[in-house]
Design an enzyme around this catalytic site. Structure first.
Site, PDB file in Angstrom:
ATOM      1  N   GLU A 111       0.784  -1.216   0.000  1.00  0.00           N
ATOM      2  CA  GLU A 111       0.000   0.000   0.000  1.00  0.00           C
ATOM      3  C   GLU A 111       0.827   1.282   0.000  1.00  0.00           C
ATOM      4  OE1 GLU A 111      -2.246  -0.628   3.512  1.00  0.00           O
ATOM      5  OE2 GLU A 111      -3.340  -2.280   2.670  1.00  0.00           O
ATOM      6  N   GLU A 254      -6.876  -8.537   2.141  1.00  0.00           N
ATOM      7  CA  GLU A 254      -6.908  -8.653   3.602  1.00  0.00           C
ATOM      8  C   GLU A 254      -8.291  -8.280   4.106  1.00  0.00           C
ATOM      9  OE1 GLU A 254      -3.879  -6.425   5.617  1.00  0.00           O
ATOM     10  OE2 GLU A 254      -2.350  -6.942   4.131  1.00  0.00           O
TER      11      GLU A 254
END
Length: 471
Positions: A111, A254
């Site tokens: 990220e 996730e």
């Protein structure tokens, strides 16, 4: 969760003796930031016993990858953000990385667009992605490897799902990245955490975080959303649509619920969320904006508790596992993979059944410094407000901290002294849901190389928002 420290490239690799198409879309994240780790071979056996065929790693540990070879399990691995500038600057460096971490196994990340990073990694992502792609082509792996760009929900925004857009400062780069993914037939990967929405806002409706229906449903034109997962997913769909890629396949990299360390982080809530999620995915009802989409790949976060993780943004960070650190199931969970219940890890090598507790005959008024030392080294996160050991009393707290330190020191006799305030007991001092742990032995390396395998699919993921705690 993925955390808030560094971004990654990630690879999804299929390590198997034959091409494998998993019937179920449920996978897990296997983090290894622990004081005591199970042997990689033990964890691989745990995955196989529970019929888990997809796993996401956060590094390229050779022992772990060796243990996964020949297992038939699809594997995702990562490259730290710190490598982005180097990989983006030189194809010779990306060639070396591919040779060492892909070709070597015939086979790191996360990220880089989180707002807390103020854009410091954004300019490196696409060049690094392009260099890795060139290096894979040179190694004749391009037909086996696809590059993807996972994002945290921080990358897009909206009041209603249909209004979803990427953050203005990210729109151009994400459009370029998604174009690259689309041209290579790759999916878009996103991390979704309803728990963090609940944890971060007192106004967030608790029932909206789960899958049992909500009295706070969100109405968006003709569409009604009864859970945060679907609302978040369709916000991403809208954001992708606005940049011209509304049909982009989406993978959930996730998603999960912690079991300790904060209010609402407990066993019953985690079971309700994860079982609801699995049922939701296996039943495949789709979402209002994608009612007839094929089953999505979902990676639960996570497999095992990680007691050495940073406690930012909360003490719950160490308690995301559906298994405790020693491979014991925390609660009943049917993953929809053919087993009704989770199966525990086999052949775990525990330390002897003994614990360090506060000596009840001693004056404990001067114990504060010992507690600080013990908890600065060992994991005391369950003692925090809302934690499972928060209400066991002062002496119980002292004993828990002493024992955590004692187990971490391999039950060394001196480590239970604490200036004469500690004592060793052979009676389990656990109270209710507060479990006094016994450590596991040192792991050593994985046992045995499994040479019979064939690489069929490898995904390399260059992430699009940065996590603050490394898994």
């Amino acid at each position: 969760m993925s955390g808030y420290k560094t971004a990654f490239f990630e690879l999804l690799i299929l390590l198997s003796g034959c091409f494998l198409v998993a019937e179920s879309a449920i996978g897990v994240n296997w983090g290894t930031v622990s004081f005591r780790k199970l042997k990689p071979s033990t964890v691989v056996d745990l995955l196989k016993d529970n019929k888990i065929e997809k796993v996401k790693l956060f590094d390229t540990d050779p022992d772990v990858l060796t243990s996964l070879m020949g297992s038939g399990i699809q594997v995702m691995v990562g490259i730290p953000n710190e490598m982005l500038p180097t990989l983006s600057s030189s194809t010779s460096i990306s060639d070396l990385w591919v040779n060492q971490n892909v070709s070597r196994y015939l086979v790191k990340g996360n990220e880089p667009f989180l707002s807390s990073y103020s854009g410091q990694f954004q300019s490196y992502v696409l060049p690094a992605l392009q260099n890795i792609q060139q290096s894979l082509s040179k190694a004749n792996l391009a037909s086996y490897v696809k590059l993807v760009v996972p994002c945290n929900a921080d990358a897009y925004q909206a009041d209603l799902p249909s209004q979803g857009t990427f953050r203005p400062e990210l729109t151009d780069i994400i459009t370029q990245l998604v174009s690259f993914l689309n041209s290579n037939g790759s999916p878009f990967v996103v991390n979704i955490y309803p728990f963090l929405s609940l944890y971060g806002s007192k106004d967030f409706p608790q029932d909206y975080a789960f899958f049992g229906g909500s009295t706070h449903a969100v109405t968006d034109g003709p569409n009604v959303y009864y859970n945060a997962f679907d609302g978040n997913f369709d916000t991403l769909v809208s954001a992708l649509t606005k940049i011209g890629y509304g049909q982009m396949p989406i993978v959930i990299g996730e998603v999960g619920w912690p079991t300790d360390g904060a209010m609402s982080a407990n066993l019953s809530a985690a079971r309700a969320f994860n079982q609801g999620l699995v049922n939701h995915v296996v039943r495949n009802p789709g979402t209002p904006l994608r009612p007839n989409s094929p089953p999505m790949d979902v990676y639960l976060f996570g497999l095992l508790d990680e007691g050495a993780k940073s406690e930012l943004p909360g003490n719950f960070e160490r308690h995301w596992g559906i298994f405790s650190f020693d491979g014991q199931p925390k609660y009943s969970l049917d993953l929809g993979l053919g087993n009704k219940f989770l199966k525990k890890a086999k052949n775990v090598e525990y330390l002897p059944s003994r614990w360090c507790v506060a000596d009840p005959t001693k004056d404990l008024s001067n114990v504060a410094n010992h507690l600080r030392v013990a908890c600065s080294v060992a994991d005391c996160s369950t003692l925090s407000y809302g934690g499972s050991c928060n209400e066991i009393g002062e002496k119980g707290n002292i004993s828990y901290a002493f024992n955590s330190y004692y187990q971490l020191q391999n039950q060394n006799e001196q480590s239970c002294d604490f200036d004469g305030l500690g004592m060793v007991t052979f009676l389990d001092p656990s109270i209710g849901d507060c479990r006094f742990l016994v450590g596991v032995s040192d792991t050593g390396s994985s046992s045995g190389f499994r040479p019979c395998f064939r690489w069929n699919i490898i995904w390399i993921m260059i992430v699009c928002s940065i996590w603050v705690i490394l898994m």
